[in-house]
Design an enzyme around this catalytic site. Structure first.
Site, PDB file in Angstrom:
ATOM      1  N   SER A 161     -10.520   7.737  -1.697  1.00 55.90           N
ATOM      2  CA  SER A 161     -10.468   6.280  -1.567  1.00 55.90           C
ATOM      3  C   SER A 161     -11.817   5.594  -1.735  1.00 55.90           C
ATOM      4  CB  SER A 161      -9.857   5.912  -0.215  1.00 55.90           C
ATOM      5  OG  SER A 161     -10.541   6.547   0.836  1.00 55.90           O
TER       6      SER A 161
ATOM      7  N   LYS B   2       0.174   0.265  -0.246  1.00 61.06           N
ATOM      8  CA  LYS B   2      -0.769  -0.020  -1.341  1.00 61.06           C
ATOM      9  C   LYS B   2       0.021  -0.414  -2.600  1.00 61.06           C
ATOM     10  CE  LYS B   2      -4.081   3.010   0.929  1.00 61.06           C
ATOM     11  NZ  LYS B   2      -4.818   2.032   1.727  1.00 61.06           N
TER      12      LYS B   2
ATOM     13  N   HIS C 246      -3.607   6.611  -2.435  1.00 60.80           N
ATOM     14  CA  HIS C 246      -4.102   5.843  -3.591  1.00 60.80           C
ATOM     15  C   HIS C 246      -3.567   6.373  -4.917  1.00 60.80           C
ATOM     16  CE1 HIS C 246      -6.849   3.091  -1.583  1.00 60.80           C
ATOM     17  NE2 HIS C 246      -7.082   4.076  -0.733  1.00 60.80           N
TER      18      HIS C 246
HETATM   19  N1  PMP Z   1      -4.807   7.953   3.420  1.00 54.48           N
HETATM   20  C1  PMP Z   1      -5.687   7.382   2.580  1.00 54.48           C
HETATM   21  C2  PMP Z   1      -6.373   8.242   1.572  1.00 54.48           C
HETATM   22  C3  PMP Z   1      -5.940   6.004   2.648  1.00 54.48           C
HETATM   23  O1  PMP Z   1      -6.826   5.415   1.829  1.00 54.48           O
HETATM   24  C4  PMP Z   1      -5.246   5.220   3.602  1.00 54.48           C
HETATM   25  C5  PMP Z   1      -5.392   3.704   3.670  1.00 54.48           C
HETATM   26  N2  PMP Z   1      -6.592   3.234   4.068  1.00 54.48           N
HETATM   27  C6  PMP Z   1      -4.353   5.863   4.459  1.00 54.48           C
HETATM   28  C7  PMP Z   1      -4.144   7.215   4.334  1.00 54.48           C
HETATM   29  C8  PMP Z   1      -3.623   5.106   5.515  1.00 54.48           C
HETATM   30  O2  PMP Z   1      -2.571   4.401   4.974  1.00 54.48           O
HETATM   31  P1  PMP Z   1      -1.946   3.129   5.715  1.00 54.48           P
HETATM   32  O3  PMP Z   1      -2.836   1.967   5.387  1.00 54.48           O
HETATM   33  O4  PMP Z   1      -0.589   3.023   5.173  1.00 54.48           O
HETATM   34  O5  PMP Z   1      -1.987   3.422   7.174  1.00 54.48           O
END
Ligand code: PMP
Length: 390
Positions: free
Chosen positions: A180, A239, A208
């Site tokens: 990310s 997302k 992502h």
């Molecule tokens: N895993 C990754 C790699 C992420 O980037 C994110 C989001 N920031 C999450 C999990 C968590 O997802 P959510 O926003 O749906 O809680």
């Protein structure tokens, strides 16, 4: 007298280091152009990869679900909180991912926490990439299993760890599909081969990558042609899917196990009907999203090339996540502020989220951006960079 002095001190230190950030409060919904303090600003940091947050079909589905089921679900999934709509969403997700089953959580964060904490016990080892997401790190912290961290995408180190892990009951290799902060892709074919050679499970967090990589956005596993060879795929519904929630796509036996063991699933109220219904509508949109995804990748290639032509370092980016690496935290945040003055919102990301000397302004390109939007952002980058140097 109890007081919060230590918290004040920490906040003062953040201010001194230029890392203190009040929340940005937006006046409009998530779109390519958003309103901030009455001013239109080009959004270059939202995860709304396919522009689905404002999709009419998703909005209508949410409204219809509220009319049919009400505003809330009433309880956790194991009591009155599994509505027809949750069941349908799970069936649709499993069909989309081509897995036996899927289980929905309230967020991607709780999906990682719940699944990792449930499947890993004291006789197991979890082997994790050093740049994996915070929710994976926290999930691992909740387990009593041994934990090994390998340097980012270092397959030699991963193999060395696997070689020494013969004594464990379960070995689980965990990786983000798309990282990310850098926007690079995990070497999943090599990970799967090593896993098969050493009898390990493979766990991929596709937050992502869902809606971004693979046929119709099926994810990293599909992108590399590894369907059927990855044991656990985590996805988020927040997302590219444009709503909120998380899920695991896996075998039925694991789903059944998680229903009895995963604590966020057992002890936190299920998605509201509106959320579940708009997620379901979004997954149906995804099934025909080839053109949207092609536009997303086209936009990402155009913008990355433009940023590089301006002389910026975009690190290892190979997806729509495009970091512009500045270095020093205070300078990074100043650059993000200068971009906002130029009408572009791109989030500054600094230590401890990334290394102290790797502060970056993270751009996220979406399918909703037009060429004119991307050119506007490139011009803003050029002007902000000149001001930063002054
Ligand atoms: N895993 C990754 C790699 C992420 O980037 C994110 C989001 N920031 C999450 C999990 C968590 O997802 P959510 O926003 O749906 O809680």
């Amino acid at each position: 007298m109890a007081d919060w002095n230590s918290l004040y001190e920490e906040l003062e230190n953040l201010k001194k280091e230029g890392r203190y950030r009040p929340l940005t409060v937006w006046d409009s919904g998530s779109d390519t152009w958003m309103t901030l303090n009455g001013r239109r600003v080009l959004q270059m940091s939202s995860n709304n990869y396919l522009g689905l947050t404002g999709h009419p079909g998703l909005k209508e589905a949410a409204i219809a679900a509220i009319r049919e089921y009400g505003a809330g679900s009433g309880s956790v999934r194991t009591i009155t909180g599994t509505l027809r709509i949750h069941d349908e969403l799970e069936r649709e997700l499993a069909a989309f991912k081509g897995t036996e089953a899927a289980l929905v959580f309230q967020s991607g964060f709780t999906a990682n926490q719940g699944v990792l904490a449930s499947i890993l016990g004291p006789d197991d080892v979890v082997i994790s990439d050093e740049l994996n997401h915070a929710s994976i790190i926290d999930g691992i912290r909740l387990t009593k299993s041994d934990r090994k961290i390998y340097a980012h995408k270092d397959m030699d180190q991963l193999e060395a760890i696997l070689k020494q892990s013969g004594g464990y009951k379960k070995r689980v290799i965990v990786t983000d599909g798309v990282f990310s902060m850098d926007g690079d892709i995990a070497p999943l074919p090599a990970i799967v081969e090593l896993a098969e050679a050493y009898d390990a499970f493979v766990y991929v967090d596709d937050a992502h990558a869902s809606g971004v990589l693979g046929t119709n956005g099926k994810g990293t596993t599909d992108h590399f042609g590894l369907n059927g060879r990855v044991h656990i795929q985590i996805g988020t519904l927040s997302k590219a899917v444009g709503v909120v929630g998380g899920y695991v796509a896996c075998e039925q036996v694991l789903k059944n196990y998680l229903i009895h063991k995963a604590r966020p699933f057992l002890f936190s109220t299920s998605q509201t009907p509106a959320v579940a219904a708009s997620c379901l509508a979004a997954v149906r949109v995804l099934r025909q999203s080839g053109e949207l995804i092609a536009k997303l990748w086209d936009n990402a290639a155009y913008f990355r090339a433009g940023v590089q032509a301006l002389g910026f370092d975009t690190g290892a980016s190979e997806t729509p996540i495009i970091p512009v690496i500045i270095g020093n935290p205070a300078k990074t945040m100043r650059f993000s502020d200068l971009l906002l003055e130029e009408g572009v919102f791109a989030q500054g990301i600094v230590y401890p989220t990334v290394a102290m000397d790797k502060g970056r302004v993270r751009f996220i390109v979406t399918a909703g951006h037009t060429r004119a939007d991307l050119d506007f952002a490139l011009n803003a980058l050029e002007r902000a960079s000149r001001k930063l140097g002054e």
